[in-house]
Design a protein around this motif. Structure first.
Motif, PDB file in Angstrom:
ATOM      1  N   GLY A 135      40.758   4.005  82.337  1.00 42.32           N
ATOM      2  CA  GLY A 135      40.310   5.280  81.634  1.00 42.32           C
ATOM      3  C   GLY A 135      39.386   5.764  81.002  1.00 42.32           C
ATOM      4  O   GLY A 135      39.088   5.738  80.096  1.00 42.32           O
ATOM      5  N   GLY A 171      37.561  -0.217  71.291  1.00 44.76           N
ATOM      6  CA  GLY A 171      38.092   0.097  72.530  1.00 44.76           C
ATOM      7  C   GLY A 171      37.430   0.697  73.768  1.00 44.76           C
ATOM      8  O   GLY A 171      37.715  -0.398  75.128  1.00 44.76           O
ATOM      9  N   ARG A 217      37.558  -1.898  77.395  1.00 43.83           N
ATOM     10  CA  ARG A 217      37.972  -1.525  78.556  1.00 43.83           C
ATOM     11  C   ARG A 217      36.725  -1.484  79.656  1.00 43.83           C
ATOM     12  O   ARG A 217      36.956  -2.210  80.466  1.00 43.83           O
ATOM     13  CB  ARG A 217      38.279  -0.156  78.184  1.00 43.83           C
ATOM     14  CG  ARG A 217      39.548   0.279  77.584  1.00 43.83           C
ATOM     15  CD  ARG A 217      40.050   1.839  78.785  1.00 43.83           C
ATOM     16  NE  ARG A 217      39.094   2.864  77.144  1.00 43.83           N
ATOM     17  CZ  ARG A 217      39.600   2.740  76.570  1.00 43.83           C
ATOM     18  NH1 ARG A 217      40.572   3.092  75.338  1.00 43.83           N
ATOM     19  NH2 ARG A 217      38.227   4.576  75.899  1.00 43.83           N
ATOM     20  N   ASP A 243      43.123  -8.427  73.114  1.00 44.00           N
ATOM     21  CA  ASP A 243      43.871  -7.179  72.487  1.00 44.00           C
ATOM     22  C   ASP A 243      43.140  -7.566  70.925  1.00 44.00           C
ATOM     23  O   ASP A 243      43.550  -6.087  69.827  1.00 44.00           O
ATOM     24  CB  ASP A 243      44.756  -8.062  72.400  1.00 44.00           C
ATOM     25  CG  ASP A 243      45.133  -9.510  72.400  1.00 44.00           C
ATOM     26  OD1 ASP A 243      44.174  -9.968  71.797  1.00 44.00           O
ATOM     27  OD2 ASP A 243      46.373  -9.868  71.214  1.00 44.00           O
ATOM     28  N   ASP A 282      44.101  -0.414  69.079  1.00 46.13           N
ATOM     29  CA  ASP A 282      45.030   0.246  68.888  1.00 46.13           C
ATOM     30  C   ASP A 282      45.973   0.498  70.284  1.00 46.13           C
ATOM     31  O   ASP A 282      45.893  -0.184  71.120  1.00 46.13           O
ATOM     32  CB  ASP A 282      45.171   2.143  69.240  1.00 46.13           C
ATOM     33  CG  ASP A 282      44.000   3.151  69.616  1.00 46.13           C
ATOM     34  OD1 ASP A 282      44.394   2.309  71.494  1.00 46.13           O
ATOM     35  OD2 ASP A 282      43.412   3.551  69.710  1.00 46.13           O
ATOM     36  N   ILE A 283      47.183   1.003  70.065  1.00 47.91           N
ATOM     37  CA  ILE A 283      48.372   0.501  71.277  1.00 47.91           C
ATOM     38  C   ILE A 283      48.256   1.227  72.638  1.00 47.91           C
ATOM     39  O   ILE A 283      48.208   0.084  73.574  1.00 47.91           O
ATOM     40  CB  ILE A 283      49.634   1.675  70.561  1.00 47.91           C
ATOM     41  CG1 ILE A 283      51.105   1.049  71.471  1.00 47.91           C
ATOM     42  CG2 ILE A 283      49.375   2.980  70.559  1.00 47.91           C
ATOM     43  CD1 ILE A 283      51.333  -0.651  71.178  1.00 47.91           C
ATOM     44  N   ASP A 284      47.401   2.535  72.279  1.00 47.40           N
ATOM     45  CA  ASP A 284      46.766   3.167  73.912  1.00 47.40           C
ATOM     46  C   ASP A 284      45.899   2.119  74.334  1.00 47.40           C
ATOM     47  O   ASP A 284      45.761   1.849  76.091  1.00 47.40           O
ATOM     48  CB  ASP A 284      46.911   4.620  73.742  1.00 47.40           C
ATOM     49  CG  ASP A 284      47.377   5.633  73.378  1.00 47.40           C
ATOM     50  OD1 ASP A 284      49.014   5.507  73.272  1.00 47.40           O
ATOM     51  OD2 ASP A 284      47.060   6.523  72.122  1.00 47.40           O
ATOM     52  N   ALA A 285      45.210   1.532  73.745  1.00 44.61           N
ATOM     53  CA  ALA A 285      43.793   1.316  74.318  1.00 44.61           C
ATOM     54  C   ALA A 285      44.456  -0.303  75.077  1.00 44.61           C
ATOM     55  O   ALA A 285      43.902  -1.002  76.117  1.00 44.61           O
ATOM     56  CB  ALA A 285      42.576   1.243  73.094  1.00 44.61           C
ATOM     57  N   LYS A 338      47.465  -0.721  75.417  1.00 49.31           N
ATOM     58  CA  LYS A 338      47.957  -0.277  76.969  1.00 49.31           C
ATOM     59  C   LYS A 338      47.425  -0.570  78.343  1.00 49.31           C
ATOM     60  O   LYS A 338      47.531  -1.452  79.370  1.00 49.31           O
ATOM     61  CB  LYS A 338      49.057   0.589  77.315  1.00 49.31           C
ATOM     62  CG  LYS A 338      50.622   0.643  76.397  1.00 49.31           C
ATOM     63  CD  LYS A 338      50.924   1.976  75.751  1.00 49.31           C
ATOM     64  CE  LYS A 338      52.306   1.136  74.511  1.00 49.31           C
ATOM     65  NZ  LYS A 338      53.419   3.096  75.192  1.00 49.31           N
ATOM     66  N   THR A 339      46.161   0.258  77.988  1.00 49.24           N
ATOM     67  CA  THR A 339      45.046   0.244  79.476  1.00 49.24           C
ATOM     68  C   THR A 339      44.633  -1.296  79.380  1.00 49.24           C
ATOM     69  O   THR A 339      44.658  -1.458  80.982  1.00 49.24           O
ATOM     70  CB  THR A 339      44.310   1.664  78.957  1.00 49.24           C
ATOM     71  OG1 THR A 339      44.892   2.448  78.036  1.00 49.24           O
ATOM     72  CG2 THR A 339      42.944   0.984  79.835  1.00 49.24           C
ATOM     73  N   GLN A 363      47.510  -3.228  81.407  1.00 53.30           N
ATOM     74  CA  GLN A 363      47.314  -2.189  82.724  1.00 53.30           C
ATOM     75  C   GLN A 363      46.252  -3.277  83.634  1.00 53.30           C
ATOM     76  O   GLN A 363      46.913  -3.675  85.125  1.00 53.30           O
ATOM     77  CB  GLN A 363      46.971  -0.691  82.887  1.00 53.30           C
ATOM     78  CG  GLN A 363      47.456  -0.282  84.013  1.00 53.30           C
ATOM     79  CD  GLN A 363      47.428   1.173  84.403  1.00 53.30           C
ATOM     80  OE1 GLN A 363      47.609   1.571  83.410  1.00 53.30           O
ATOM     81  NE2 GLN A 363      46.691   1.722  85.105  1.00 53.30           N
ATOM     82  N   TYR A 418      53.364  -6.905  77.028  1.00 48.35           N
ATOM     83  CA  TYR A 418      53.031  -6.225  78.793  1.00 48.35           C
ATOM     84  C   TYR A 418      52.388  -7.206  79.116  1.00 48.35           C
ATOM     85  O   TYR A 418      51.856  -6.430  80.274  1.00 48.35           O
ATOM     86  CB  TYR A 418      51.523  -4.781  77.719  1.00 48.35           C
ATOM     87  CG  TYR A 418      52.099  -4.215  76.555  1.00 48.35           C
ATOM     88  CD1 TYR A 418      52.627  -2.980  77.176  1.00 48.35           C
ATOM     89  CD2 TYR A 418      51.887  -4.396  75.229  1.00 48.35           C
ATOM     90  CE1 TYR A 418      53.325  -2.120  76.094  1.00 48.35           C
ATOM     91  CE2 TYR A 418      52.369  -3.064  74.485  1.00 48.35           C
ATOM     92  CZ  TYR A 418      52.859  -2.561  75.021  1.00 48.35           C
ATOM     93  OH  TYR A 418      53.098  -1.445  73.592  1.00 48.35           O
TER      94      TYR A 418
END
Length: 249
Positions: free
Chosen positions: A132, A149, A153, A173, A177-180, A182-183, A186, A210
């Motif tokens: 992302g 975040g 990433r 981790d 936050d939850i979106d970061a 998940k990224t 992934q 995850y």
């Protein structure tokens, strides 16, 4: 792939690891959990060869090579990658410069031809969507002005670009936050495969929701005190470390 036997290690003569044993096969994902001060981050730094983190006893092999006899650059060229809990900023050095220098240094160490600027940029861009990140971030200083975040990433982007065989992620981790989260997850799952192994160092179950590990280990009092499957992480989330710490003492 990674074999650790009776590892003792200290920081500035302070004993931290006290007889740690751990074996990770190619294709496996293992997670290490444990209370603050147990030695989780120390383990990652010792394996990566960080200055000041000294292995005083025991052995560590990666693909049957003596890891402890290699310097940090040799360990990276051998395929070991450490993602930091607190990634540092490197002002004045762009992400793309940093990544290309690291990537080509490893290729050169393996006797492979270096990639030119255009070929390398193509290689990097194929991973940007996974984490992302916008392509403009490649031209910013390494982690300079990045949010927490974005820094994490960026660590995952480095991992994807370098394609290491043994991946160690130290509390990647933390602070996400939850979106970061998940990224990041992934990106980690993208690297799963029979040719490499992954070691996740974490405090919490949420990353493991995850990225499901094959094995979970509890590090307490400087050694592995308990191991189990994914359910062990959920047990720790529910009940904490108190009983396990007492049994390790």
């Amino acid at each position: 792939m990674l074999e650790i036997k009776n590892l003792h290690a200290s920081i500035h003569d302070e004993p931290i690891l006290k007889g740690l044993d751990l074996s990770i096969n190619a294709g496996e994902v293992h997670a290490i959990m444990g209370p603050n001060g147990a030695g989780k981050s120390t383990l990652g730094h010792v394996l990566a060869g960080r200055e000041g983190y000294d292995a005083t006893e025991g052995s560590v092999t990666l693909d049957d090579r003596d890891l402890l006899k290699m310097d940090t650059a040799e360990r990276a060229s051998a395929g070991l990658f450490l993602g930091f809990q607190y990634p540092v900023e490197i002002p004045g050095v762009s992400n793309i410069q940093f990544l290309r220098a690291a990537y080509n240094a490893q290729r050169k160490a393996r006797g492979e031809e270096e990639l030119d600027a255009m070929a390398f940029l193509k290689h990097v861009r194929q991973h940007l969507d996974t984490v992302g990140m916008d392509k403009d971030m490649l031209h910013r200083g390494v982690n300079e002005g990045f949010s927490g975040g974005e820094k994490k990433r960026n660590e995952i982007l480095q991992m994807l670009v370098l394609g290491p065989r043994m991946i160690i992620l130290d509390e990647t981790d933390s602070g996400l936050d939850i979106d970061a989260l998940k990224t990041v997850a992934q990106g980690i799952n993208t690297m799963r495969g029979p040719e490499r192994a992954i070691l996740l160092i974490t405090h919490y179950q949420r990353l493991l929701d995850y990225v499901e590990p094959d094995r979970v280990h509890v590090l307490a009092e400087g050694r592995i005190s308990k191991s189990g499957g994914p359910d062990l992480a959920r047990e720790l989330e529910a009940h904490g470390y108190a009983g396990i710490e007492n049994s390790a003492a």
